[in-house]
Scaffold this motif. Structure first.
Motif, PDB file in Angstrom:
ATOM      1  N   UNK A 128       0.811  -1.220   0.000  1.00 48.19           N
ATOM      2  CA  UNK A 128       0.000   0.000   0.000  1.00 48.19           C
ATOM      3  C   UNK A 128       0.843   1.268   0.000  1.00 48.19           C
ATOM      4  N   UNK A 129       1.922   1.254   0.787  1.00 47.19           N
ATOM      5  CA  UNK A 129       2.785   2.435   0.841  1.00 47.19           C
ATOM      6  C   UNK A 129       3.369   2.753  -0.525  1.00 47.19           C
ATOM      7  N   UNK A 130       3.843   1.737  -1.228  1.00 50.09           N
ATOM      8  CA  UNK A 130       4.446   1.965  -2.538  1.00 50.09           C
ATOM      9  C   UNK A 130       3.418   2.414  -3.577  1.00 50.09           C
ATOM     10  N   UNK A 131       2.170   2.026  -3.415  1.00 48.62           N
ATOM     11  CA  UNK A 131       1.117   2.515  -4.320  1.00 48.62           C
ATOM     12  C   UNK A 131       1.002   4.035  -4.240  1.00 48.62           C
ATOM     13  N   UNK A 132       1.031   4.552  -3.011  1.00 49.05           N
ATOM     14  CA  UNK A 132       0.952   6.004  -2.854  1.00 49.05           C
ATOM     15  C   UNK A 132       2.234   6.688  -3.317  1.00 49.05           C
ATOM     16  N   UNK A 133       3.372   6.035  -3.128  1.00 46.49           N
ATOM     17  CA  UNK A 133       4.641   6.605  -3.599  1.00 46.49           C
ATOM     18  C   UNK A 133       4.679   6.678  -5.122  1.00 46.49           C
ATOM     19  N   UNK A 134       4.149   5.676  -5.789  1.00 44.22           N
ATOM     20  CA  UNK A 134       4.075   5.699  -7.256  1.00 44.22           C
ATOM     21  C   UNK A 134       3.161   6.830  -7.715  1.00 44.22           C
ATOM     22  N   UNK A 135       2.028   6.983  -7.052  1.00 43.18           N
ATOM     23  CA  UNK A 135       1.118   8.076  -7.384  1.00 43.18           C
ATOM     24  C   UNK A 135       1.799   9.425  -7.206  1.00 43.18           C
ATOM     25  N   UNK A 136       2.551   9.574  -6.131  1.00 43.39           N
ATOM     26  CA  UNK A 136       3.268  10.817  -5.874  1.00 43.39           C
ATOM     27  C   UNK A 136       4.350  11.057  -6.924  1.00 43.39           C
ATOM     28  N   UNK A 137       5.048  10.002  -7.330  1.00 46.49           N
ATOM     29  CA  UNK A 137       6.096  10.127  -8.347  1.00 46.49           C
ATOM     30  C   UNK A 137       5.509  10.559  -9.691  1.00 46.49           C
ATOM     31  N   UNK A 138       4.372   9.995 -10.069  1.00 44.64           N
ATOM     32  CA  UNK A 138       3.723  10.376 -11.325  1.00 44.64           C
ATOM     33  C   UNK A 138       3.284  11.836 -11.283  1.00 44.64           C
ATOM     34  N   UNK A 139       2.722  12.256 -10.157  1.00 41.23           N
ATOM     35  CA  UNK A 139       2.280  13.648 -10.019  1.00 41.23           C
ATOM     36  C   UNK A 139       3.461  14.608 -10.122  1.00 41.23           C
ATOM     37  N   UNK A 140       4.579  14.261  -9.500  1.00 44.22           N
ATOM     38  CA  UNK A 140       5.770  15.112  -9.572  1.00 44.22           C
ATOM     39  C   UNK A 140       6.303  15.189 -10.997  1.00 44.22           C
ATOM     40  N   UNK A 141       6.269  14.087 -11.719  1.00 44.26           N
ATOM     41  CA  UNK A 141       6.712  14.073 -13.120  1.00 44.26           C
ATOM     42  C   UNK A 141       5.845  14.989 -13.977  1.00 44.26           C
ATOM     43  N   UNK A 142       4.551  14.950 -13.752  1.00 42.04           N
ATOM     44  CA  UNK A 142       3.638  15.794 -14.519  1.00 42.04           C
ATOM     45  C   UNK A 142       3.952  17.267 -14.292  1.00 42.04           C
ATOM     46  N   UNK A 143       4.195  17.651 -13.043  1.00 42.94           N
ATOM     47  CA  UNK A 143       4.521  19.043 -12.738  1.00 42.94           C
ATOM     48  C   UNK A 143       5.826  19.451 -13.412  1.00 42.94           C
ATOM     49  N   UNK A 144       6.837  18.603 -13.336  1.00 43.24           N
ATOM     50  CA  UNK A 144       8.132  18.916 -13.936  1.00 43.24           C
ATOM     51  C   UNK A 144       8.017  19.092 -15.446  1.00 43.24           C
ATOM     52  N   UNK A 145       7.339  18.172 -16.111  1.00 40.07           N
ATOM     53  CA  UNK A 145       7.225  18.227 -17.571  1.00 40.07           C
ATOM     54  C   UNK A 145       6.381  19.418 -18.010  1.00 40.07           C
TER      55      UNK A 145
END
Length: 324
Positions: A128-145
């Protein structure tokens, strides 16, 4: 941008006949308002435009059309003059900005993409923890791009020039807000999951599951997309009258800034204030649980009631019963 904001937010009830001839025909002495500077002199106009904030001390009544009209015409003149004579970023600013923004972009994108790949390829990391970390990583990528490349490109463009078209204007603004809001919601969900896992470990066995975490992550992104979707329709492309040989346009708001006020306030409350307060409360409870459990462990160890002592006491009781 400061001149643009000042011009857009100027709330003036100008006369229907507001013009320079209207002022002069009514005998207005321009020294009354503008400290001996003239509209007709570009040098004086530049000086006045750089000190446009001084208009805040001029108090025009609603019936004083001369004063109101003079303010309106002066702001228009400054706005038109500065818009037609934009400034470029210096070479030093471009180099430094490109260097640091480039480092942030490369490291941020590579790091977040690696998180997603590693979690996706290792089944034992499906937690479960890694599911939220993946979601956070995708969101950060979207902001950067969505934000960093445009920021780097803007260093080499004239003024507020926009080169990505109308669709690019809508999408980049939408994805910037989507990434930020999804990141905030993902962090909040992660914090709640950690609180349940640490403070209620028995309950966590049924509540904190991978399937439930995936459903919560999907719900987080659904809410963020629905909330940010108006940005696809709240931006527009307008021409800029720069003194250059090619057409220039900028990406701006479709409505006035005042009409976005409640939207911005709701943004701050839902995606910053509430997650911040909730995180502070939950992490305080987590810290209290961890602190009290550590204190209890130390007390038991110092009083000789550790695991080995307990085993020895139990063995002595068994032997006593056998002897009897």
């Amino acid at each position: 941008m400061e001149i643009l904001a000042e011009y857009e937010t100027a709330n003036m009830n100008e006369s229907p006949n507001c013009s320079w001839s209207f002022l002069t025909q009514n005998g207005l002495d321009e020294e009354y308002l503008f400290d001996n500077d003239s509209f007709e002199n570009d040098a004086d106009l530049t000086v006045n435009c750089s000190e446009l904030h001084q208009f805040g001390v001029i108090n025009c009544s609603h019936t004083d059309y001369l004063c109101i009209c003079a303010q309106e015409l002066y702001i228009r003149a400054c706005y038109a003059f500065l818009k037609s004579n934009p400034e470029y970023f210096s070479y030093i600013y471009r180099i430094i900005g490109t260097f640091f923004q480039g480092i942030i972009f490369v490291i941020g994108v590579i790091g977040n993409v690696m998180v997603v790949i590693v979690v996706a390829k290792n089944r034992n990391m499906s937690t479960p923890t890694n599911c939220y970390l993946v979601s956070l990583a995708i969101a950060d990528c979207i902001v950067l791009v969505a934000a960093v490349p445009q920021e780097i490109v803007s260093y080499y463009l004239i003024g507020n020039q926009w080169i990505w078209g109308k669709i690019g204007c809508s999408l980049l603004i939408f994805f910037q807000n989507l990434g930020i809001n999804a990141s905030s919601l993902s962090l909040t969900a992660f914090t709640i999951e950690r609180y349940i896992a640490i403070c209620h470990p028995i309950k966590a066995q049924t509540v904190c599951t991978v399937e439930r975490a995936k459903k919560i992550t999907f719900f987080v992104w659904f809410i963020a997309i629905c909330y940010c979707s108006p940005w696809l329709f709240l931006t527009k492309i307008v021409p800029i009258n720069y003194d250059v040989s090619y057409p220039t346009r900028e990406c701006t708001f479709k409505l006035s800034r005042e009409q976005y006020l409640y939207y911005f306030i709701l943004d701050i409350i839902v995606f910053y204030v509430i997650p911040l307060i909730l995180s502070c409360i939950l992490y305080s409870l987590i810290g209290r649980i961890l602190f009290t459990s550590q204190v209890s462990k130390n007390i038991n160890s110092s009083s000789g009631n550790g695991p080995h002592d307990t085993k020895r006491n139990n063995s002595a009781r068994v032997q006593g019963k056998l002897i009897n």
